[in-house]
Design a protein around this motif. Sequence first.
Motif, PDB file in Angstrom:
ATOM      1  N   MET A 138       0.856  -1.172   0.000  1.00 13.68           N
ATOM      2  CA  MET A 138       0.000   0.000   0.000  1.00 13.68           C
ATOM      3  C   MET A 138       0.904   1.238   0.000  1.00 13.68           C
ATOM      4  SD  MET A 138      -3.126  -1.006   2.615  1.00 13.68           S
ATOM      5  CE  MET A 138      -4.361   0.022   1.800  1.00 13.68           C
ATOM      6  N   LEU A 140       0.962   5.720   0.243  1.00 11.94           N
ATOM      7  CA  LEU A 140       0.262   6.950   0.620  1.00 11.94           C
ATOM      8  C   LEU A 140       1.001   8.152   0.049  1.00 11.94           C
ATOM      9  CD1 LEU A 140      -1.903   8.430   2.389  1.00 11.94           C
ATOM     10  CD2 LEU A 140      -0.180   8.462   4.206  1.00 11.94           C
ATOM     11  N   ARG A 291       5.295   3.870   1.951  1.00 10.40           N
ATOM     12  CA  ARG A 291       4.858   2.547   1.522  1.00 10.40           C
ATOM     13  C   ARG A 291       4.838   1.607   2.719  1.00 10.40           C
ATOM     14  NH1 ARG A 291       7.399  -0.406  -1.816  1.00 10.40           N
ATOM     15  NH2 ARG A 291       5.642  -0.923  -3.156  1.00 10.40           N
ATOM     16  N   ASP A 305      -5.402   2.043   7.228  1.00  5.38           N
ATOM     17  CA  ASP A 305      -4.607   2.613   6.138  1.00  5.38           C
ATOM     18  C   ASP A 305      -5.480   3.145   5.007  1.00  5.38           C
ATOM     19  OD1 ASP A 305      -2.299   2.230   7.476  1.00  5.38           O
ATOM     20  OD2 ASP A 305      -1.452   0.729   6.143  1.00  5.38           O
ATOM     21  N   TYR A 310      -4.199   5.412   1.987  1.00  2.00           N
ATOM     22  CA  TYR A 310      -3.314   4.489   1.281  1.00  2.00           C
ATOM     23  C   TYR A 310      -4.036   3.836   0.104  1.00  2.00           C
ATOM     24  CZ  TYR A 310       0.411   4.410   4.849  1.00  2.00           C
ATOM     25  OH  TYR A 310       1.441   4.739   5.693  1.00  2.00           O
TER      26      TYR A 310
END
Length: 324
Positions: A138, A140, A291, A305, A310
């Motif tokens: 994921m 962001l 990440r 998240d 994310y």
Amino acid sequence: MATIRLRPAEPERDFAELAAFFTILEDWPSTAQGLREFYERERARTVQAVAVDACDAILGFYWAERDRVVAERAFMYLYVRPDHRGQGLGRMLYDTLLEAIAPLQVNAVRVSVWDNCPECRTFADRRGFVEVRHAFAMALNLRTFDDRPYDAIIEQLKGEGFRFTSMAELGNTEEAQRKLYDLNDAAARDTPGTSGEPSWASFEDFQKSVCHSDWYRPDGQMVVIDTATGTWAAMSAITRMHDTTRPEGADYAYNLFTGVDRAYRGRKLAQAVKVVALRFARETLGVDTVRTHHNTKNAPMIVIDRKLGYIQQPGTHLMEKTLA
């Protein structure tokens, strides 16, 4: 298939190229120096070889390590350059690897396979590997991340007696490292979707693998302490990474782990300490992207998240084969 031979990879000669391969396989920046240091430290539990052509150009490699915690298990890496796939080289490397790990006296071998590489999954399936766990990445974008809504949560927790600090502020002492280890180990074992196995064989193993690693930053190890009891209630570890292969930029932050002691869950400590870590990434590390990875069964952290913004990215299947 052209004439190909296998030989041991030589640190000074080959590890820069192998580090680039490991970066692709692990989704984690690897360097020649880091790989050399790891190999020197863990050579006794490692087998490896590169496949080279008549000009000694590396076409692929295998690498296997006996697990530090579960001695009867090994983890393997196998890579073939894209322009040499489909010619039997992967099969040759795999068959030779199985012969090479026999002295390690293991009864199971694990490998991570990218979930967006169907031919990689097919290769593992055909050789009897079974999925143990699925994880995805994921990411962001810190440029659009709005952390203001979390100010009230953090202030409320502080008012309840929780101290937000870092390993740097605590002096990064051995006593603090032991408490970080205890919290990290307990929270990791209790994460949904995991087997409950420890991540490290001992505190000394944790200290060597984490606290003495080149990526460890005491100021990026955020912890939350219950001042009423002295209990370490939550943590979120973050660091800066450098990877020139990434199109979004060479520098980004990686959130290694966020965990909360079971007795303190349900009080929004995970999202609060993670926001503190994200602010550190933006304000101190000076990066635009953060990440992380999650196993697909860790729903509580995935929900947090996604709430933070994310975006899900490709991940890996952890697969295992039992050896006869």
